[in-house]
Design a protein around this motif. Structure first.
Motif, mmCIF file in Angstrom:
data_model
loop_
_atom_site.group_PDB
_atom_site.id
_atom_site.type_symbol
_atom_site.label_atom_id
_atom_site.label_comp_id
_atom_site.label_asym_id
_atom_site.label_seq_id
_atom_site.Cartn_x
_atom_site.Cartn_y
_atom_site.Cartn_z
ATOM 1 N N TRP A 146 0.838 -1.197 0.000
ATOM 2 C CA TRP A 146 0.000 0.000 0.000
ATOM 3 C C TRP A 146 0.869 1.241 0.000
ATOM 4 O O TRP A 146 1.640 1.476 0.928
ATOM 5 C CB TRP A 146 -0.901 0.002 1.225
ATOM 6 N N LYS A 147 0.737 2.023 -1.026
ATOM 7 C CA LYS A 147 1.367 3.327 -1.081
ATOM 8 C C LYS A 147 0.326 4.313 -1.583
ATOM 9 O O LYS A 147 -0.675 3.928 -2.167
ATOM 10 C CB LYS A 147 2.590 3.330 -2.012
ATOM 11 N N GLY A 148 0.571 5.569 -1.351
ATOM 12 C CA GLY A 148 -0.366 6.546 -1.859
ATOM 13 C C GLY A 148 -1.563 6.745 -0.962
ATOM 14 O O GLY A 148 -1.455 6.815 0.261
ATOM 15 N N ARG A 149 -2.754 6.810 -1.561
ATOM 16 C CA ARG A 149 -3.944 7.276 -0.858
ATOM 17 C C ARG A 149 -4.343 6.356 0.289
ATOM 18 O O ARG A 149 -4.671 6.812 1.385
ATOM 19 C CB ARG A 149 -5.102 7.445 -1.841
ATOM 20 N N LYS A 150 -4.356 5.044 0.066
ATOM 21 C CA LYS A 150 -4.777 4.123 1.128
ATOM 22 C C LYS A 150 -3.869 4.251 2.350
ATOM 23 O O LYS A 150 -4.345 4.307 3.486
ATOM 24 C CB LYS A 150 -4.780 2.683 0.610
ATOM 25 N N ALA A 151 -2.571 4.277 2.114
ATOM 26 C CA ALA A 151 -1.632 4.403 3.226
ATOM 27 C C ALA A 151 -1.786 5.756 3.910
ATOM 28 O O ALA A 151 -1.713 5.853 5.140
ATOM 29 C CB ALA A 151 -0.199 4.230 2.710
ATOM 30 N N ALA A 152 -2.015 6.807 3.129
ATOM 31 C CA ALA A 152 -2.168 8.146 3.715
ATOM 32 C C ALA A 152 -3.393 8.206 4.617
ATOM 33 O O ALA A 152 -3.352 8.821 5.687
ATOM 34 C CB ALA A 152 -2.266 9.194 2.609
ATOM 35 N N TYR A 153 -4.486 7.570 4.196
ATOM 36 C CA TYR A 153 -5.683 7.549 5.037
ATOM 37 C C TYR A 153 -5.395 6.866 6.369
ATOM 38 O O TYR A 153 -5.831 7.321 7.433
ATOM 39 C CB TYR A 153 -6.831 6.834 4.319
#
Length: 360
Positions: free
Chosen positions: A324-331
């Motif tokens: 997970w990188k990007g939006r999912k991880a940021a959430y």
């Protein structure tokens, strides 16, 4: 609880904190001037000129002339793409700050950093003076915790700048939230200088609580980066789809580092802090056994500290195992910091807890 050993020093601490707030306010205005009057960075110029095909010619790369069978043809210059949704997402170059090298904006930025440094020194003086006044660690109640927390946030920011990291884009948001934190601390959360109860007279007071403050300050930097990543990633996606950016997106989001840079910055901070947060919880459990005779009792503060740990563990696990990188991880990172804020403010204000020695 006994009053402070030296009320004069306590008053001096308050003066230093208020003075620091005044200088932070000037720094905030200087950061605003940097963003308003400064030129746009290379990232901004690249992003704004993306066409519907998702790229632009890089002015730094010359065209190539090819001669074949007596005919001459000119190859187009390679395109630089800022959108990085897929696995081949490149990292766009980041400017030195919001001004991106513009001389006028860079001047405002340097003034802002100088004022931030001056405010931090006064802030540090206020925290240290408070510690001398009460003859203990300056984190015995919510007011002291808040002032120490915002001091750590500013110290982390200035340290990164000292290490020549490109983080001046954090300045506006960071100083603004430091001012908000100090404003709440000096109005809603202010508590007179007091000595702590005997149960807290322990060496762990100098280990567990400072670690919690340091972890919180660094996690806050990671949370800011994750929120900005979500905004920047959406901005880049719209540009890649050929949409025309709005005025806000063009002038503000366009001057942030690339989304891949923000994502990497947030991950590095959160990954580095997680072991410290783990030790903070363990240290608190050891202290609880010394003070109350048990390691864990699911007190609200303990429970939300554990929930915060679980949230960041899920964040790191998701990145390491399922990629997970990007939006999912940021959430996940933002959720983790929200849990920290609930533990920071909510438990002390809305729950009955064994940790509520100093009131709010």
């Amino acid at each position: 609880m006994m009053l402070a050993a030296d009320q004069g020093l306590a008053d001096s601490s308050n003066v230093l904190v208020y003075t620091a707030m005044a200088v932070y306010s000037l720094a905030f205005l200087a950061y605003v001037a940097e963003w308003v009057f400064g030129g746009r960075s290379r990232v901004a110029r690249t992003s704004a000129s993306l066409d519907a095909e998702g790229g632009e010619a890089d002015a730094a790369t010359p065209a190539v002339t090819v001669r074949k069978n007596g005919a001459t043809s000119v190859l187009e210059r390679p395109r630089v793409v800022t959108r990085s949704a897929g696995p081949a997402r490149p990292e766009t170059p980041d400017g030195p700050g919001a001004a991106g090298g513009d001389e006028r904006g860079d001047t405002y930025g340097r003034i802002a950093v100088a004022l931030t440094t001056l405010a931090f020194l006064m802030h540090l003086g206020g925290v240290v003076t408070r510690a001398i006044a009460v003859e203990r660690g300056p984190w015995g109640n919510m007011y002291e915790f808040s002032t120490a927390f915002s001091m750590v946030v500013t110290a982390a920011f200035l340290t990164l700048l000292l290490l020549r990291r490109n983080v001046r884009w954090l300045g506006l948001i960071l100083v603004g939230t430091v001012l908000l934190d100090l404003g709440l601390a000096t109005t809603v959360l202010y508590t007179e200088t007091q000595q702590l109860v005997p149960a807290l007279d322990s060496i762990w007071m100098w280990i567990h609580v400072p670690l919690a403050i340091i972890c919180g300050g660094l996690l806050y930097l990671g949370a800011i980066s994750s929120v900005l990543f979500l905004l920047k990633d959406r901005h880049e996606a719209r540009l890649a789809d050929g949409a025309t950016p709005g005025r806000f997106s063009s002038s503000v989001l366009g001057r942030l580092p690339s989304s891949v840079s923000l994502d990497r910055f947030a991950y590095r901070i959160n990954a580095a802090v997680f072991p410290l947060w783990t030790f903070t919880i363990v240290a608190g459990a050891i202290w609880a056994e010394n003070a109350w005779g048990r390691y864990w009792d699911w007190d609200p503060k303990e429970t939300w500290a554990f929930i915060t740990w679980v949230a960041y563990a899920c964040y790191l696990h998701a990145r390491a195992t399922v990629g997970w990188k990007g939006r999912k991880a940021a959430y996940l990172a933002v959720i983790g910091f929200i849990c920290f804020l609930i533990n920071y403010y909510g438990v002390n204000i809305f729950f009955d807890s064994l940790h509520s020695y100093g009131g709010v």
